[in-house]
Write a protein that holds these residues in place. Structure first.
Motif, PDB file in Angstrom:
ATOM      1  N   GLY A 278       0.804  -1.215   0.000  1.00 17.02           N
ATOM      2  CA  GLY A 278       0.000   0.000   0.000  1.00 17.02           C
ATOM      3  C   GLY A 278       0.837   1.264   0.000  1.00 17.02           C
ATOM      4  O   GLY A 278       0.445   2.279   0.582  1.00 17.02           O
ATOM      5  N   ALA A 279       1.996   1.219  -0.668  1.00 16.90           N
ATOM      6  CA  ALA A 279       2.912   2.362  -0.702  1.00 16.90           C
ATOM      7  C   ALA A 279       3.120   2.814  -2.137  1.00 16.90           C
ATOM      8  O   ALA A 279       3.006   2.024  -3.078  1.00 16.90           O
ATOM      9  N   THR A 280       3.434   4.086  -2.317  1.00 16.24           N
ATOM     10  CA  THR A 280       3.728   4.602  -3.647  1.00 16.24           C
ATOM     11  C   THR A 280       5.179   4.289  -4.015  1.00 16.24           C
ATOM     12  O   THR A 280       6.002   3.917  -3.155  1.00 16.24           O
ATOM     13  N   LEU A 281       5.496   4.456  -5.286  1.00 11.95           N
ATOM     14  CA  LEU A 281       6.874   4.261  -5.729  1.00 11.95           C
ATOM     15  C   LEU A 281       7.793   5.266  -5.044  1.00 11.95           C
ATOM     16  O   LEU A 281       8.932   4.934  -4.676  1.00 11.95           O
ATOM     17  N   ASN A 282       7.323   6.487  -4.845  1.00 14.42           N
ATOM     18  CA  ASN A 282       8.112   7.481  -4.125  1.00 14.42           C
ATOM     19  C   ASN A 282       8.397   7.026  -2.705  1.00 14.42           C
ATOM     20  O   ASN A 282       9.502   7.214  -2.178  1.00 14.42           O
ATOM     21  N   ASP A 283       7.390   6.438  -2.046  1.00 11.07           N
ATOM     22  CA  ASP A 283       7.590   5.939  -0.684  1.00 11.07           C
ATOM     23  C   ASP A 283       8.710   4.906  -0.645  1.00 11.07           C
ATOM     24  O   ASP A 283       9.552   4.910   0.271  1.00 11.07           O
ATOM     25  N   LEU A 284       8.723   4.010  -1.636  1.00 10.03           N
ATOM     26  CA  LEU A 284       9.730   2.949  -1.632  1.00 10.03           C
ATOM     27  C   LEU A 284      11.111   3.476  -1.986  1.00 10.03           C
ATOM     28  O   LEU A 284      12.123   2.963  -1.493  1.00 10.03           O
ATOM     29  N   VAL A 285      11.190   4.493  -2.840  1.00  4.98           N
ATOM     30  CA  VAL A 285      12.485   5.136  -3.100  1.00  4.98           C
ATOM     31  C   VAL A 285      13.039   5.723  -1.811  1.00  4.98           C
ATOM     32  O   VAL A 285      14.220   5.548  -1.474  1.00  4.98           O
ATOM     33  N   LEU A 286      12.180   6.428  -1.063  1.00  4.02           N
ATOM     34  CA  LEU A 286      12.607   6.986   0.226  1.00  4.02           C
ATOM     35  C   LEU A 286      12.978   5.876   1.200  1.00  4.02           C
ATOM     36  O   LEU A 286      13.932   6.010   1.974  1.00  4.02           O
ATOM     37  N   MET A 287      12.231   4.770   1.173  1.00  3.10           N
ATOM     38  CA  MET A 287      12.516   3.633   2.054  1.00  3.10           C
ATOM     39  C   MET A 287      13.896   3.049   1.760  1.00  3.10           C
ATOM     40  O   MET A 287      14.668   2.746   2.675  1.00  3.10           O
ATOM     41  N   LEU A 288      14.227   2.881   0.474  1.00  2.00           N
ATOM     42  CA  LEU A 288      15.540   2.350   0.114  1.00  2.00           C
ATOM     43  C   LEU A 288      16.657   3.293   0.545  1.00  2.00           C
ATOM     44  O   LEU A 288      17.687   2.855   1.080  1.00  2.00           O
ATOM     45  N   CYS A 289      16.455   4.600   0.311  1.00  2.17           N
ATOM     46  CA  CYS A 289      17.475   5.573   0.720  1.00  2.17           C
ATOM     47  C   CYS A 289      17.633   5.582   2.240  1.00  2.17           C
ATOM     48  O   CYS A 289      18.759   5.656   2.755  1.00  2.17           O
ATOM     49  N   ALA A 290      16.507   5.510   2.952  1.00  3.96           N
ATOM     50  CA  ALA A 290      16.563   5.508   4.410  1.00  3.96           C
ATOM     51  C   ALA A 290      17.291   4.284   4.931  1.00  3.96           C
ATOM     52  O   ALA A 290      18.126   4.374   5.848  1.00  3.96           O
ATOM     53  N   GLY A 291      16.998   3.104   4.350  1.00 10.54           N
ATOM     54  CA  GLY A 291      17.669   1.889   4.785  1.00 10.54           C
ATOM     55  C   GLY A 291      19.157   1.926   4.524  1.00 10.54           C
ATOM     56  O   GLY A 291      19.974   1.506   5.362  1.00 10.54           O
ATOM     57  N   ALA A 292      19.556   2.445   3.335  1.00 16.92           N
ATOM     58  CA  ALA A 292      20.976   2.532   3.004  1.00 16.92           C
ATOM     59  C   ALA A 292      21.697   3.513   3.921  1.00 16.92           C
ATOM     60  O   ALA A 292      22.810   3.245   4.405  1.00 16.92           O
ATOM     61  N   LEU A 293      21.082   4.667   4.170  1.00 13.80           N
ATOM     62  CA  LEU A 293      21.695   5.665   5.053  1.00 13.80           C
ATOM     63  C   LEU A 293      21.819   5.141   6.472  1.00 13.80           C
ATOM     64  O   LEU A 293      22.845   5.343   7.143  1.00 13.80           O
ATOM     65  N   ARG A 294      20.794   4.463   6.955  1.00 16.27           N
ATOM     66  CA  ARG A 294      20.850   3.898   8.314  1.00 16.27           C
ATOM     67  C   ARG A 294      21.983   2.883   8.420  1.00 16.27           C
ATOM     68  O   ARG A 294      22.785   2.916   9.353  1.00 16.27           O
ATOM     69  N   SER A 295      22.085   1.974   7.433  1.00 15.99           N
ATOM     70  CA  SER A 295      23.141   0.955   7.444  1.00 15.99           C
ATOM     71  C   SER A 295      24.521   1.598   7.351  1.00 15.99           C
ATOM     72  O   SER A 295      25.445   1.222   8.103  1.00 15.99           O
TER      73      SER A 295
END
Length: 528
Positions: A278-295
């Motif tokens: 239930g997420a937009t493509l923009n949401d998932l782009v932000l999710m990937l960036c957030a996960g990479a930055l956190r790691s």
């Protein structure tokens, strides 16, 4: 004939530019030449540009400065020298022994060296660098790289789409473009009287527009602020975006050196995962960036306890508007990097993204892209210089930690001067206080990431790009509702949309420039 003075937003990219902050954007292209290609590709590219130059007004103009730089400069016509604007570079031969570096890595290193070079303001504000000496493709064909550079004062993201629409083709054979002769008289220089009359007239009309819009503007700002600036949100609690950003290695004064890296993830799978969650493509782009930055920050023991905040460009351009100027603003989105649980982080991003859309929806109609400029050039240039020399970025809190921009594109192959585009990674701007810019675009079967960083702040930006792979695995591992599992499998092989280069300008603009980003080569080398 009235002078075409730069808007306040366009001119700001000129006045803020310093050797530490080049203000041009572009892309890193990896191209595969057709089998049996002979000659130098730089000549083929010059021939294409020469043929299509009449349809690219953004490439046929240069700056004309006001007396004493008192107000914003104007655009005048120019005849570009393609031997200057399209140049060739040859990489040194790789050392003998050991595996040779791949083409993408070699291009990333070349971009890191070439991107910081400022564009010559006495000429049209663009350049193309053709990079020779790359290894052959998996099919045994010759490969070349191209780095495009266009000043942000001349185009924003969607204006660049219009430019790409003219230059790229959907077949190896370049298409014929119906170019209608312009009836407009050319202006190669502006006289002193005309400059002063035009500048003062523009100033007066801008002041009147601002005065007329003031009541509605104040009402909208007050209403939006009432909902956004609550004490809870200002303290960074919940999913609020209006909060000071925590200190990170990215929030420093930048240097003239750059480090560039890229990454790619499967687009159809990302769309399917978005549908399942239930997420937009923009949401998932932000999710990937957030996960990479956190790691990445965890590995460096520099992860803040407070969530990172992303600055996200927002287009203010009306549908069908293809003018070569800037019509954009910035929104803020909390990335949820303080949350170890990826499911909770995705929910946080979805809520924060919706909150930003609601706020920007209320403010979009009143955000100005033009304003009076008398005296502004002096003030902005002095402020930019002082901000960097005094290292203000390290002394004052920031409102964002990173810039993340997502531009959609068509899922079809494209060609440039007969060469197949295998990769086209965005290259963008970093500024004092925001030493990392992640620009993302879909192309063919991939969602592709271009990471531009200050070389002193993030010399190992390649490690951050690789962390996007781990973030994708983290996203794949999220529990998917049972009813959505079938949908995810089906969506992995979607039907590709058609591409019509002869469509009306509005549709043509929205599809062609978007083709300019990364795809896999024949053996999937880029499909990480």
């Amino acid at each position: 004939m009235p002078i075409k003075q730069l808007s306040g937003l366009d001119a700001s990219f000129l006045f803020l530019e310093t050797p530490e902050m080049p203000m041009h954007v572009g892309a890193m292209h990896l191209l595969e030449l057709p089998k049996g290609f002979r000659g130098r590709y730089v000549n083929a590219l010059r021939r294409l540009y020469a043929a299509r130059m009449p349809a690219t007004p953004a490439l046929r103009r240069r700056l004309w400065w006001m007396p004493l730089n008192l107000a914003n400069p104007a655009w005048v016509d120019a005849e570009p020298d393609l031997r200057y604007h399209i140049v060739e570079h040859r990489l040194p031969s790789p050392p003998k022994g050991g595996p040779p570096p791949d083409a993408r890595t070699l291009l990333e290193e070349a971009v890191s060296q070439l991107h910081p070079q400022l564009l010559d303001r006495s000429k049209p504000l663009w350049r193309m660098h053709v990079i020779e000496g790359l290894p052959r493709s998996a099919r045994g064909c010759k490969q070349v790289g191209v780095l495009s550079q266009v000043h942000h004062a001349a185009v924003d993201g969607q204006a660049a789409v219009a430019l790409g629409n003219v230059l790229f083709d959907t077949t190896p054979e370049p298409r014929e473009i119906d170019i209608r002769p312009s009836r407009r008289g050319k202006t190669f220089r502006i006289g002193m009287v005309e400059m002063l009359r035009g500048a003062l007239g523009n100033e007066a009309s801008q002041v009147m527009r601002l005065v007329r819009a003031l009541p509605a503007t104040l009402g909208t700002v007050a209403g939006t602020a009432k909902g956004a600036l609550s004490p809870r949100k200002l303290l960074g609690k919940g999913s609020g975006n209006v909060t000071l950003a925590p200190a990170t290695p990215m929030n420093v004064s930048v240097t003239p050196a750059r480090a560039f890296a890229s990454a790619s993830v499967p687009l159809s799978e990302l769309k399917a995962l978005g549908q399942a969650h239930g997420a937009t493509l923009n949401d998932l782009v932000l999710m990937l960036c957030a996960g990479a930055l956190r790691s990445y920050l965890l590995q460096h023991q520099q992860l803040p306890r407070k969530s990172l905040v992303a600055a996200v460009p927002i287009s203010l351009r009306p549908a069908g508007d293809t003018r070569s100027d800037n019509q954009a603003s910035m929104g803020l989105i909390s990335l949820g990097t303080h949350l170890a649980d990826p499911g909770k982080r995705l929910a946080h991003i979805r809520t924060a993204s919706q909150a930003m859309k609601t706020t920007m929806g209320q403010m979009k109609s009143i955000l100005p892209t033009d304003f009076p400029s008398i005296g502004i050039p002096w003030l902005m240039q002095a402020a930019a210089s002082l901000y960097g020399k005094a290292r203000v970025a390290e002394r004052l809190p920031q409102v964002a930690n990173v810039v993340i921009s997502n531009v959609p594109g068509p899922q079809v192959p494209i060609y440039l001067a007969g060469a197949r585009v295998l990769a086209n990674c965005p290259t963008s701007i970093v500024v004092h206080g925001l030493a990392l810019n992640i620009t993302v675009q879909s192309f063919d079967a991939h969602m592709d990431f271009g990471l531009m960083a200050d070389a002193a702040a993030l010399p190992d930006v390649k490690a951050l790009a690789l962390a996007l792979d781990a973030a994708m695995e983290e996203l794949r591992a999220l529990p998917v509702p049972a009813k959505a599992v079938a949908a995810v499998k089906i969506q992995r092989t979607p039907k590709k949309p058609t591409f019509n280069p002869n469509a009306t300008p509005a549709r043509k603009v929205s599809r062609t420039r978007r083709t300019a980003r990364v795809t896999a080569d024949a053996n999937g080398a880029f499909n990480r």
